[in-house]
Write a protein that holds these residues in place. Structure first.
Motif, PDB file in Angstrom:
ATOM      1  N   GLY A  32      -0.513 -18.339 -18.903  1.00 12.48           N
ATOM      2  CA  GLY A  32      -1.612 -17.315 -17.771  1.00 12.48           C
ATOM      3  C   GLY A  32      -0.471 -16.162 -17.811  1.00 12.48           C
ATOM      4  O   GLY A  32      -1.301 -15.663 -16.761  1.00 12.48           O
ATOM      5  N   GLY A  33      -0.291 -15.819 -18.382  1.00  8.51           N
ATOM      6  CA  GLY A  33       0.477 -13.971 -18.202  1.00  8.51           C
ATOM      7  C   GLY A  33       1.955 -14.032 -17.615  1.00  8.51           C
ATOM      8  O   GLY A  33       2.019 -12.887 -16.648  1.00  8.51           O
ATOM      9  N   TRP A  34       2.186 -15.319 -17.100  1.00  5.17           N
ATOM     10  CA  TRP A  34       3.008 -15.442 -15.580  1.00  5.17           C
ATOM     11  C   TRP A  34       4.539 -14.144 -15.994  1.00  5.17           C
ATOM     12  O   TRP A  34       4.969 -14.914 -15.024  1.00  5.17           O
ATOM     13  N   PRO A  35       5.517 -14.536 -17.549  1.00  9.44           N
ATOM     14  CA  PRO A  35       6.546 -13.909 -18.030  1.00  9.44           C
ATOM     15  C   PRO A  35       6.549 -12.831 -16.391  1.00  9.44           C
ATOM     16  O   PRO A  35       7.068 -11.978 -16.335  1.00  9.44           O
ATOM     17  N   GLY A  36       5.176 -11.906 -17.065  1.00 11.05           N
ATOM     18  CA  GLY A  36       4.792 -10.477 -16.669  1.00 11.05           C
ATOM     19  C   GLY A  36       4.398 -10.093 -16.041  1.00 11.05           C
ATOM     20  O   GLY A  36       3.726  -9.301 -15.584  1.00 11.05           O
ATOM     21  N   LEU A  37       4.566 -11.092 -14.750  1.00 12.05           N
ATOM     22  CA  LEU A  37       3.865 -10.767 -13.688  1.00 12.05           C
ATOM     23  C   LEU A  37       3.877  -9.935 -12.815  1.00 12.05           C
ATOM     24  O   LEU A  37       3.075  -8.556 -12.030  1.00 12.05           O
ATOM     25  N   THR A  38       5.478  -9.369 -12.327  1.00 10.01           N
ATOM     26  CA  THR A  38       5.844  -8.485 -11.589  1.00 10.01           C
ATOM     27  C   THR A  38       5.953  -7.070 -12.387  1.00 10.01           C
ATOM     28  O   THR A  38       6.704  -5.918 -12.182  1.00 10.01           O
ATOM     29  N   ALA A  39       6.738  -7.163 -14.017  1.00 11.39           N
ATOM     30  CA  ALA A  39       7.331  -6.596 -15.043  1.00 11.39           C
ATOM     31  C   ALA A  39       6.028  -5.159 -15.717  1.00 11.39           C
ATOM     32  O   ALA A  39       4.991  -5.144 -14.773  1.00 11.39           O
ATOM     33  N   ASP A  40       6.805  -3.937 -15.356  1.00  8.15           N
ATOM     34  CA  ASP A  40       5.758  -2.447 -15.680  1.00  8.15           C
ATOM     35  C   ASP A  40       4.536  -2.702 -17.052  1.00  8.15           C
ATOM     36  O   ASP A  40       4.852  -2.688 -17.575  1.00  8.15           O
ATOM     37  N   PRO A  41       3.084  -2.098 -16.540  1.00 11.08           N
ATOM     38  CA  PRO A  41       2.192  -2.493 -17.096  1.00 11.08           C
ATOM     39  C   PRO A  41       2.634  -2.069 -18.480  1.00 11.08           C
ATOM     40  O   PRO A  41       2.084  -2.233 -19.528  1.00 11.08           O
ATOM     41  N   GLN A  42       3.995  -1.389 -18.675  1.00  9.89           N
ATOM     42  CA  GLN A  42       3.674   0.501 -19.520  1.00  9.89           C
ATOM     43  C   GLN A  42       4.222  -1.255 -20.830  1.00  9.89           C
ATOM     44  O   GLN A  42       4.484  -0.592 -21.715  1.00  9.89           O
ATOM     45  N   HIS A  43       5.240  -1.949 -20.327  1.00 10.28           N
ATOM     46  CA  HIS A  43       5.868  -3.036 -21.429  1.00 10.28           C
ATOM     47  C   HIS A  43       5.014  -4.292 -21.486  1.00 10.28           C
ATOM     48  O   HIS A  43       5.744  -5.455 -21.924  1.00 10.28           O
ATOM     49  N   GLY A  44       4.316  -4.261 -21.056  1.00 12.89           N
ATOM     50  CA  GLY A  44       2.693  -4.919 -20.965  1.00 12.89           C
ATOM     51  C   GLY A  44       2.838  -6.323 -19.848  1.00 12.89           C
ATOM     52  O   GLY A  44       2.525  -7.064 -20.024  1.00 12.89           O
ATOM     53  N   GLY A  45       3.710  -5.919 -18.720  1.00 18.38           N
ATOM     54  CA  GLY A  45       3.345  -6.689 -17.446  1.00 18.38           C
ATOM     55  C   GLY A  45       2.001  -6.505 -17.059  1.00 18.38           C
ATOM     56  O   GLY A  45       1.072  -5.238 -17.012  1.00 18.38           O
ATOM     57  N   GLN A  46       2.109  -6.986 -15.532  1.00 18.01           N
ATOM     58  CA  GLN A  46       0.450  -6.967 -14.592  1.00 18.01           C
ATOM     59  C   GLN A  46       1.155  -5.952 -13.527  1.00 18.01           C
ATOM     60  O   GLN A  46       0.280  -5.624 -12.479  1.00 18.01           O
ATOM     61  N   GLY A  47       2.654  -5.377 -13.547  1.00 21.48           N
ATOM     62  CA  GLY A  47       2.635  -5.043 -12.347  1.00 21.48           C
ATOM     63  C   GLY A  47       2.799  -4.839 -10.640  1.00 21.48           C
ATOM     64  O   GLY A  47       2.564  -4.297  -9.485  1.00 21.48           O
ATOM     65  N   LEU A  48       2.425  -6.785 -10.277  1.00 26.30           N
ATOM     66  CA  LEU A  48       2.634  -6.978  -8.805  1.00 26.30           C
ATOM     67  C   LEU A  48       3.970  -7.219  -8.749  1.00 26.30           C
ATOM     68  O   LEU A  48       4.897  -6.636  -9.015  1.00 26.30           O
ATOM     69  N   PRO A  49       4.287  -6.526  -6.750  1.00 29.79           N
ATOM     70  CA  PRO A  49       4.861  -7.245  -6.316  1.00 29.79           C
ATOM     71  C   PRO A  49       5.923  -7.860  -6.308  1.00 29.79           C
ATOM     72  O   PRO A  49       5.399  -8.981  -7.020  1.00 29.79           O
ATOM     73  N   HIS A  50       7.487  -8.166  -6.533  1.00 33.58           N
ATOM     74  CA  HIS A  50       8.687  -8.457  -6.329  1.00 33.58           C
ATOM     75  C   HIS A  50       8.476  -9.525  -5.254  1.00 33.58           C
ATOM     76  O   HIS A  50       8.646 -10.187  -5.974  1.00 33.58           O
ATOM     77  N   LEU A  51       7.870  -9.784  -4.562  1.00 40.13           N
ATOM     78  CA  LEU A  51       7.118 -10.529  -3.846  1.00 40.13           C
ATOM     79  C   LEU A  51       6.434 -11.325  -3.750  1.00 40.13           C
ATOM     80  O   LEU A  51       6.635 -12.178  -3.818  1.00 40.13           O
ATOM     81  N   VAL A  52       5.536 -11.097  -4.419  1.00 38.57           N
ATOM     82  CA  VAL A  52       4.782 -12.016  -5.192  1.00 38.57           C
ATOM     83  C   VAL A  52       5.745 -13.299  -6.386  1.00 38.57           C
ATOM     84  O   VAL A  52       5.444 -13.918  -6.632  1.00 38.57           O
ATOM     85  N   GLY A  53       6.418 -12.614  -7.490  1.00 34.11           N
ATOM     86  CA  GLY A  53       6.925 -13.193  -7.949  1.00 34.11           C
ATOM     87  C   GLY A  53       8.164 -13.553  -7.779  1.00 34.11           C
ATOM     88  O   GLY A  53       7.856 -14.987  -7.901  1.00 34.11           O
ATOM     89  N   ALA A  66       0.494  -1.249   0.003  1.00 28.38           N
ATOM     90  CA  ALA A  66      -0.052  -0.431   0.386  1.00 28.38           C
ATOM     91  C   ALA A  66       1.095   0.982  -0.287  1.00 28.38           C
ATOM     92  O   ALA A  66       0.672   2.279  -0.822  1.00 28.38           O
ATOM     93  N   ARG A  67       1.700   0.855   0.886  1.00 32.31           N
ATOM     94  CA  ARG A  67       2.836   2.381   1.059  1.00 32.31           C
ATOM     95  C   ARG A  67       2.995   2.920  -0.822  1.00 32.31           C
ATOM     96  O   ARG A  67       3.664   4.105  -0.965  1.00 32.31           O
ATOM     97  N   LEU A  68       4.054   1.605  -1.665  1.00 29.89           N
ATOM     98  CA  LEU A  68       5.008   1.549  -2.206  1.00 29.89           C
ATOM     99  C   LEU A  68       3.426   2.087  -3.633  1.00 29.89           C
ATOM    100  O   LEU A  68       4.333   2.140  -4.866  1.00 29.89           O
ATOM    101  N   GLY A  69       2.264   2.054  -3.427  1.00 30.33           N
ATOM    102  CA  GLY A  69       1.275   1.941  -4.364  1.00 30.33           C
ATOM    103  C   GLY A  69       0.999   1.360  -5.122  1.00 30.33           C
ATOM    104  O   GLY A  69       0.438   0.873  -6.484  1.00 30.33           O
ATOM    105  N   TYR A  70       1.346  -0.455  -4.775  1.00 37.50           N
ATOM    106  CA  TYR A  70       0.834  -1.408  -4.900  1.00 37.50           C
ATOM    107  C   TYR A  70      -0.837  -1.365  -5.646  1.00 37.50           C
ATOM    108  O   TYR A  70      -1.263  -2.357  -4.699  1.00 37.50           O
ATOM    109  N   ALA A  71      -1.926  -0.583  -5.592  1.00 40.27           N
ATOM    110  CA  ALA A  71      -3.107  -0.510  -5.772  1.00 40.27           C
ATOM    111  C   ALA A  71      -3.698  -1.932  -5.354  1.00 40.27           C
ATOM    112  O   ALA A  71      -4.761  -1.903  -5.235  1.00 40.27           O
ATOM    113  N   ASP A  72      -3.363  -2.623  -7.364  1.00 46.90           N
ATOM    114  CA  ASP A  72      -4.395  -4.107  -7.092  1.00 46.90           C
ATOM    115  C   ASP A  72      -2.887  -5.096  -6.699  1.00 46.90           C
ATOM    116  O   ASP A  72      -4.299  -6.542  -6.695  1.00 46.90           O
TER     117      ASP A  72
END
Length: 596
Positions: A90-111, A26-32
């Motif tokens: 399943g979209g796994w390669p882009g799990l933590t990548a920036d959405p501007q490059h096609g990723g899902q933008g989830l935290p590194h900890l999840v990846g 929440a503090r770092l802006g991972y709203a999703d």
């Protein structure tokens, strides 16, 4: 055959109770990254790795990869390519990548948690997408705008994969000796010529294109490592507008026949004037390479963790089922012809050692992941710098200790099986063979040790160590009067005092004799690792006591912590004695006197 079920309870315990990850998100802006989303991702990753990847682990070991000398093509084991298709779908390669490059933008900890599951389920398969993450990071940090626009979307989506081409037949760690050349071309590209070896996933049948990030030297390069540049050199040529052209002049000359990870293609790659694009500044390849290398080193640490977890699960299951002799204190299961071997102290010693090192490694790895979040997204520049310094200090510890413990853990788990562990049908011997490579690639344990004592301690004046010791002392001061923890807090504090003293002694001795640095490096690395795990086991004890999880789970955490302090932390005593033994016992024997 060995089995695997993702350890979701332990992962959730660390995320929620130990690290309070949701507050950080929440503090770092991972709203999703809500609790529901994170939990759904972990559940689906557990399903995919357990039902799709894990059954292919033995298949990959039995079949291996197949190289066609006529074409240079590599065919992967049966089922590997289809599994990769599901992975991409399943979209796994882009799990933590920036959405501007096609990723899902989830935290590194999840990846990170997903990566652990992949490594445990099928390490050889996991090597194919592993280095794409490092390639993405290198291009983000050092690439030109057009390179990010052209290369990142297919890499993030998994339609292409990436490699890291560093090692040459005559040149491993000392990159200043490399001979691969890069000649400027009229269109702004470069012609790359040379041979690279030990290239993980250098050729395969998963994707349409493979982006090789290649270290090479320009014609005017200064000597040594300062003359290295980095080039994106795809299997099929890629133009600045993103169009894909003809086959590039890069080919797999052969694949290695290995002790383990046989389902992973380890390639000799020949570049014969292949078109490559400069990434970053001329002669600045070393900086870009370390962007890839540091990412890969943390990733390989997770490989040791994953293998430890799978070995642990199977050894525990077998030890509960296998009947052999009676407990020393009398029959525990009198209705059976013998007791299960888990009643025997030595079997428990092995099981608890595996459990303590595996679960401790997971906390260490996830702490590093949380620091990566801070380094990338904290709003305060000072906090970002602090996190970057600390994760830099912990990287060699994480890579080396988690992989060396992976060898120890797979050995102990196999030992629980007795002679059955040596037989292929149980799958334990594959885990032990696979674990061996993790201490070698992406920098051997010796290289990690020198990185820790050299670059991360001596050259930085102990910046990372000081930050870590301050965190440990803050925690210890808060719990020094806790009756349950007081003895272990005192033990950890004593080890931290000695850690500081050892650091000073090593640096002072090396000022007079540089060999003292190298002579102490290995033992200093493991002294550091055991102290760090002591800190995390104390934190786990506190978190378990306050947790709402089942009593049996919480009690197991606290008892494992007690075992760690009684049986594993004392290993630091031997490492301290070895450090203080000095360089003389290593260096005084003349090389010719070692023997024939």
């Amino acid at each position: 055959m060995s089995q695997y079920t993702a350890p979701l309870d332990d992962i959730r315990f660390i995320l929620d109770d130990v690290l309070d990850a949701q507050s950080q998100f929440a503090r770092l802006g991972y709203a999703d990254a809500s609790p529901d989303v994170v939990d759904a991702v972990l559940e689906e990753a557990a399903r995919f790795t357990g039902s799709v990847l894990a059954p292919l682990n033995a298949v990959g070991d039995q079949q291996g990869c197949r190289h066609d000398p006529a074409t240079g093509d590599v065919a992967t084991p049966e089922g590997f390519k289809a599994a990769y298709g599901q992975f991409v779908e399943g979209g796994w390669p882009g799990l933590t990548a920036d959405p501007q490059h096609g990723g899902q933008g989830l935290p590194h900890l999840v990846g990170l948690s997903v990566s652990e599951m992949i490594n445990a389920a099928n390490l050889a398969w996991g090597n194919f997408p592993l280095l794409s993450h490092g390639a993405v990071e290198a291009l983000i940090q050092h690439g030109e705008d057009w390179q990010r626009d052209v290369f990142l979307p297919p890499l993030v989506e998994g339609r292409w994969t990436g490699t890291m081409c560093l090692t040459e037949p005559h040149c491993g760690t000392d990159l200043g000796l490399l001979r691969t050349r890069a000649e400027p071309a009229d269109d702004g590209s470069y012609a790359i010529t040379g041979t690279k070896i030990f290239i993980t996933a250098g050729e395969h049948d998963f994707t349409d294109n493979i982006v090789h990030l290649v270290l090479a030297k320009l014609p005017d390069a200064p000597p040594g490592a300062k003359g290295i540049s980095l080039f994106a050199t795809p299997k099929f040529k890629v133009a600045r507008d993103g169009s894909v052209g003809e086959r590039n002049a890069v080919r797999c000359g052969s694949i290695e026949h290995k002790m383990g990870i046989k389902g992973s293609a380890t390639c000799v790659m020949n570049f014969d004037g292949a078109q490559g694009w400069l990434v970053g500044e001329q002669h600045g390849g070393l900086k870009a390479m370390f962007t890839m290398m540091n990412s890969a080193r943390l990733g390989v640490g997770l490989q040791g963790l994953g293998l430890s977890e799978r070995a642990w699960q199977n050894a525990l299951r077998y030890s509960r089922e296998r009947l052999q002799s009676r407990a020393l204190t009398g029959p525990k299961f009198p209705d059976k012809p013998a007791d299960p071997i888990i009643v025997h102290p030595d079997v428990r010693r092995m099981l608890l050692s595996v459990k303590a090192l595996t679960e401790g490694s997971r906390m260490l790895a996830m702490h590093a992941g949380s620091l990566l979040e801070e380094a990338a997204h904290a709003s305060d520049p000072a906090e970002r710098e602090r996190a970057e310094t600390l994760v830099g200090f912990l990287t060699p510890i994480s890579k080396a200790c988690q992989t060396e413990w992976g060898i120890e853990n797979t050995y102990n788990a196999l030992q629980c099986f007795g002679g059955h562990g040596y037989i292929a049908e149980h799958g334990m011997e594959q885990l032990a063979r696979d674990a061996r490579i993790t201490t070698l690639y992406e920098g051997t344990t010796g290289i990690q040790a020198m990185d820790l004592i050299g670059r991360k301690t001596a050259y930085s004046q102990g910046a990372g160590l000081k930050l870590l010791l301050a965190d440990v002392e803050t925690f210890c001061a808060a719990h020094a009067d806790d009756p349950e923890l007081a003895a272990n807090v005192a033990a950890l504090r004593a080890r931290c005092v000695e850690w500081t003293a050892l650091t000073t002694e090593i640096l002072q001795a090396s000022a007079a004799d540089p060999d003292e640095l190298g002579a102490a490096a290995h033992d200093y690395l493991f002294y550091s690792g055991y102290v760090v795990l002591g800190y995390w086991w104390l934190r786990a004890s506190v978190a378990a006591r306050a947790s709402a999880r089942p009593a049996a789970f919480k009690d197991a955490k606290r008892e494992t912590a007690r075992f760690y302090f009684a049986r594993i932390l004392p290993r630091t005593l031997a490492h301290a004695a070895a450090i203080r033994g000095g360089a003389g016992s290593l260096m005084d024997l003349d090389a010719d006197s070692f023997g024939a």
